[in-house]
Design a protein around this motif. Structure first.
Motif, PDB file in Angstrom:
ATOM      1  N   GLN A  32       0.820  -1.215   0.000  1.00 32.64           N
ATOM      2  CA  GLN A  32       0.000   0.000   0.000  1.00 32.64           C
ATOM      3  C   GLN A  32       0.853   1.264   0.000  1.00 32.64           C
ATOM      4  N   CYS A  33       0.487   2.198  -0.847  1.00 35.34           N
ATOM      5  CA  CYS A  33       1.136   3.512  -0.912  1.00 35.34           C
ATOM      6  C   CYS A  33       0.311   4.476  -0.058  1.00 35.34           C
ATOM      7  N   ARG A  34       0.720   4.620   1.198  1.00 32.78           N
ATOM      8  CA  ARG A  34       0.058   5.554   2.111  1.00 32.78           C
ATOM      9  C   ARG A  34       0.757   6.899   1.992  1.00 32.78           C
ATOM     10  N   PHE A  35      -0.020   7.980   1.927  1.00 32.24           N
ATOM     11  CA  PHE A  35       0.650   9.264   1.724  1.00 32.24           C
ATOM     12  C   PHE A  35      -0.056  10.432   2.405  1.00 32.24           C
ATOM     13  N   HIS A  36       0.781  11.387   2.782  1.00 34.13           N
ATOM     14  CA  HIS A  36       0.355  12.704   3.244  1.00 34.13           C
ATOM     15  C   HIS A  36       0.407  13.640   2.051  1.00 34.13           C
ATOM     16  N   THR A  37      -0.449  14.636   2.029  1.00 34.45           N
ATOM     17  CA  THR A  37      -0.478  15.605   0.935  1.00 34.45           C
ATOM     18  C   THR A  37      -0.430  17.014   1.509  1.00 34.45           C
ATOM     19  N   GLN A  38       0.264  17.888   0.803  1.00 38.38           N
ATOM     20  CA  GLN A  38       0.252  19.308   1.125  1.00 38.38           C
ATOM     21  C   GLN A  38      -0.080  20.086  -0.138  1.00 38.38           C
ATOM     22  N   THR A  39      -0.905  21.097   0.003  1.00 34.63           N
ATOM     23  CA  THR A  39      -1.218  21.938  -1.152  1.00 34.63           C
ATOM     24  C   THR A  39       0.049  22.676  -1.602  1.00 34.63           C
ATOM     25  N   ALA A  40       0.039  23.161  -2.831  1.00 33.09           N
ATOM     26  CA  ALA A  40       1.267  23.592  -3.496  1.00 33.09           C
ATOM     27  C   ALA A  40       1.668  25.012  -3.114  1.00 33.09           C
ATOM     28  N   GLY A  41       2.710  25.119  -2.300  1.00 26.35           N
ATOM     29  CA  GLY A  41       3.192  26.439  -1.916  1.00 26.35           C
ATOM     30  C   GLY A  41       3.675  27.254  -3.093  1.00 26.35           C
ATOM     31  N   SER A  42       4.236  26.599  -4.106  1.00 24.36           N
ATOM     32  CA  SER A  42       4.790  27.331  -5.252  1.00 24.36           C
ATOM     33  C   SER A  42       3.715  27.970  -6.115  1.00 24.36           C
ATOM     34  N   THR A  43       2.449  27.587  -5.930  1.00 22.68           N
ATOM     35  CA  THR A  43       1.370  28.203  -6.716  1.00 22.68           C
ATOM     36  C   THR A  43       0.800  29.440  -6.036  1.00 22.68           C
ATOM     37  N   LEU A  44       1.168  29.694  -4.783  1.00 23.99           N
ATOM     38  CA  LEU A  44       0.623  30.847  -4.066  1.00 23.99           C
ATOM     39  C   LEU A  44       1.281  32.123  -4.572  1.00 23.99           C
ATOM     40  N   THR A  45       0.519  33.192  -4.636  1.00 24.33           N
ATOM     41  CA  THR A  45       1.018  34.448  -5.196  1.00 24.33           C
ATOM     42  C   THR A  45       1.027  35.546  -4.147  1.00 24.33           C
ATOM     43  N   ALA A  46       2.046  36.390  -4.231  1.00 29.35           N
ATOM     44  CA  ALA A  46       2.102  37.571  -3.373  1.00 29.35           C
ATOM     45  C   ALA A  46       1.096  38.611  -3.843  1.00 29.35           C
ATOM     46  N   GLN A  47       0.815  38.615  -5.147  1.00 32.31           N
ATOM     47  CA  GLN A  47      -0.208  39.503  -5.690  1.00 32.31           C
ATOM     48  C   GLN A  47      -1.590  38.933  -5.366  1.00 32.31           C
TER      49      GLN A  47
ATOM     50  N   PRO B 293      -3.249  38.141  -2.592  1.00 31.59           N
ATOM     51  CA  PRO B 293      -3.090  36.905  -1.820  1.00 31.59           C
ATOM     52  C   PRO B 293      -4.399  36.265  -1.369  1.00 31.59           C
ATOM     53  N   GLN B 294      -5.498  37.039  -1.361  1.00 33.68           N
ATOM     54  CA  GLN B 294      -6.772  36.416  -1.002  1.00 33.68           C
ATOM     55  C   GLN B 294      -7.171  35.343  -2.009  1.00 33.68           C
ATOM     56  N   ASN B 295      -6.686  35.454  -3.256  1.00 29.14           N
ATOM     57  CA  ASN B 295      -6.983  34.434  -4.256  1.00 29.14           C
ATOM     58  C   ASN B 295      -6.421  33.073  -3.853  1.00 29.14           C
ATOM     59  N   ASN B 296      -5.412  33.080  -2.999  1.00 27.69           N
ATOM     60  CA  ASN B 296      -4.800  31.821  -2.586  1.00 27.69           C
ATOM     61  C   ASN B 296      -5.754  30.928  -1.815  1.00 27.69           C
ATOM     62  N   VAL B 297      -6.756  31.529  -1.187  1.00 24.26           N
ATOM     63  CA  VAL B 297      -7.751  30.730  -0.473  1.00 24.26           C
ATOM     64  C   VAL B 297      -8.465  29.798  -1.445  1.00 24.26           C
ATOM     65  N   VAL B 298      -8.770  30.307  -2.627  1.00 22.57           N
ATOM     66  CA  VAL B 298      -9.461  29.499  -3.638  1.00 22.57           C
ATOM     67  C   VAL B 298      -8.529  28.416  -4.166  1.00 22.57           C
ATOM     68  N   ARG B 299      -7.283  28.804  -4.450  1.00 28.33           N
ATOM     69  CA  ARG B 299      -6.329  27.814  -4.957  1.00 28.33           C
ATOM     70  C   ARG B 299      -6.171  26.656  -3.970  1.00 28.33           C
TER      71      ARG B 299
END
Length: 543
Positions: A309-324, A326-332
């Motif tokens: 079995q491939c058990r895994f933890h996941t984290q959303t992608a920090g590299s996709t977050l934008t400084a411009q 930044p509230q849009n990051n909530v949707v991403r």
């Protein structure tokens, strides 16, 4: 103006680019309409949840029986400050701790080392001594709360500190549950927090695994990470192929060490990225389970289903977050987290909206946790197992991602495995090429990033938010604690334990974790233990 709502002035932009030939991040074509080119919807074709090859999930009941672990990554400044945030997150409904350590801790440097100046407590919590770890988990029942530690080069030291802390509190270390990342190979590939050359580093990693398999039955001693490979710029298929190639290297090393692969395989876990391409990410997670199960069975001859079995933890992608904007990051983050859940993750961290600007504030990290809770409690996605299983598009994309990942694994094998591929700079070149091509696509506006190269706003005040700032006096306070610790310990005992560790390190057949644990018990600091190993193993310099 609509009522009392004032819309920001948007910069002019070119007309929308029609996607005439869309492809995924892995350069896989996306058909305008999917069709059943093969009998993909049959149970014989895609399998059943909880059964080999596990494409549809590890458990027959999915999230109906148990939700994923909500494990927010946290660590900053001193152990006392991080302790306060961890306790607040547990009170808010987080179900597992995930500790971020600062760069000196990751690099085996005490807070008073000259190279630590300017970095103490900045990217995570500063830990130099067993007393620091005691403060970090003050008031937290370490025998009942699952603890994940994102630590690699110094992973054996931190796990030894946690075991010694359990002993200090009168607990059996066998009760500890959680994970040490302990994936040193990806540090040479993508992240950079290595200390020693690859061969002795791999020895340390497997030594930790061997000890944990025998002594810590509830501890996952290694979490093989594709997350950082993806953050460095790889495609989804590269993330999967390179990560599983590293997994094979660890299993090979465990076999050479004489470990029972069925027992070892049950204790492996993985760590993946949830990126923006929604369906490709879901397909990647499904392909990961199928590909790893087949690899463990066919390449290593392991028949135990739990070891497959491939058990895994996941984290959303920090590299996709934008400084411009930044509230849009909530949707991403919400969409990336949804992909991880639909892909069947066992554990999840959701990034905060302000992480492209600073460490997250308490308010931002609480919102990130609420995102997971809304997914779990309000959307209905947990009601059925693998709800996208049988989708013509998802099944065909799962096949395509798996096939491309196999190609990447084959290329690594042709070079002699992951260590040889690292030395040949193979991984690094492949990732750099993909990162460059992705950035070029953004700059040519072939790939749209909302708020960055399209739909920009003139008003820089529109998304101004309070940012977290680490007290610049953190290092001074940490050094003072370190000096107090050193002044009260038995110097002779600490020196003797370091000598025993050095002797064991010179003997290639000697186990190292028991000697590291003895050093921690005697009062040796993280930096002192790391220096002892530096003297024997040397320091790795990348080409």
């Amino acid at each position: 103006q609509c009522g009392n709502l004032v819309l920001p002035r948007l910069k002019a932009h070119s007309p929308a680019i029609l996607m005439t030939d869309p492809k995924t991040s892995s350069d896989l074509p996306v058909p305008p309409v999917s069709k059943p080119e093969a009998p993909q919807t049959t149970e014989a074709r895609i399998g059943r949840p909880g059964a080999f090859p596990f494409a549809r999930g590890l458990h027959p009941t999915g999230y109906r029986g148990r939700l994923w672990t909500m494990r927010q990554y946290a660590g900053f400044a001193t152990a006392q400050e991080t302790n306060a945030r961890s306790r607040a997150l547990l009170a808010a409904g987080q179900t597992g701790l995930s500790v971020a350590f600062d760069l000196p801790t990751q690099m085996g440097l005490d807070a008073d080392h000259p190279l630590a100046e300017g970095e103490v407590g900045k990217a995570g919590v500063a830990i130099s001594t067993l007393d620091d770890l005691d403060t970090l988990f003050d008031g937290i029942p370490i025998d009942r709360v699952s603890i994940s530690m994102t630590i690699n080069a110094t992973a054996p030291i931190l796990l030894a500190m946690l075991a010694a802390l359990a002993e200090r509190r009168g607990l059996d270390p066998a009760l500890l549950s959680g994970t040490t990342q302990n994936d040193i190979l990806k540090e040479y590939i993508a992240r950079g927090t290595y200390i020693y050359p690859p061969a002795p580093s791999l020895r340390l990693a497997i030594d930790l695994c061997a000890h944990a398999v025998e002594r810590f039955p509830k501890w996952n001693p290694i979490s093989i990470s594709g997350y950082h490979i993806r953050e460095a710029g790889s495609t989804a298929a590269q993330e999967l192929g390179f990560t599983l190639a590293n997994g094979c290297a660890y299993v090979e090393a465990a076999r050479a060490r004489g470990l029972d692969l069925a027992r070892f395989g049950q204790r492996l876990s993985f760590f993946f990225n949830a990126h923006n391409d929604f369906f490709e990410e879901i397909a990647k997670f499904r392909a990961a389970r199928r590909l790893w199960a087949a690899t463990i069975r066919d390449r290593f001859g392991v028949s135990d289903p739990r070891a497959q079995q491939c058990r895994f933890h996941t984290q959303t992608a920090g590299s996709t977050l934008t400084a411009q904007q930044p509230q849009n990051n909530v949707v991403r983050v919400a969409l990336q987290a949804m992909a991880a859940v639909l892909g069947g993750t066992q554990s999840l961290h959701t990034n905060s909206r302000d992480e492209a600007l600073a460490l997250p504030t308490d308010r931002s990290i609480a919102l990130a946790l609420r995102t997971q809770q809304i997914l779990a409690m309000e959307t209905g996605v947990t009601a059925t197992v693998d709800p996208l299983g049988g989708s013509w598009y998802v099944e065909s994309l799962t096949d395509a991602v798996e096939a491309r990942a196999r190609e990447y694994m084959g290329a690594v094998d042709a070079l002699g495995g992951s260590v040889k591929a690292i030395e040949a700079q193979h991984f690094q070149r492949e990732i750099e090429r993909s990162a460059y091509e992705a950035q070029q696509a953004v700059e040519r506006e072939e790939k749209i990033v909302v708020g960055v190269n399209r739909y920009r706003e003139d008003d820089p005040e529109s998304d101004r938010m309070e940012l977290m700032k680490v007290d610049p006096g953190v290092r001074t306070a940490q050094v003072a604690r370190l000096e107090r610790f050193r002044s009260t310990r038995d110097l002779a005992a600490a020196a003797a334990s370091r000598g025993a560790l050095a002797e064991a390190a010179r003997n290639t057949d000697a186990p190292l974790f028991p000697r590291i644990l003895d050093a921690v018990r005697s009062g040796a600091t993280l930096g002192e233990i790391s220096d002892t190993l530096r003297e024997v193993f040397g320091v790795y310099r990348a080409k």
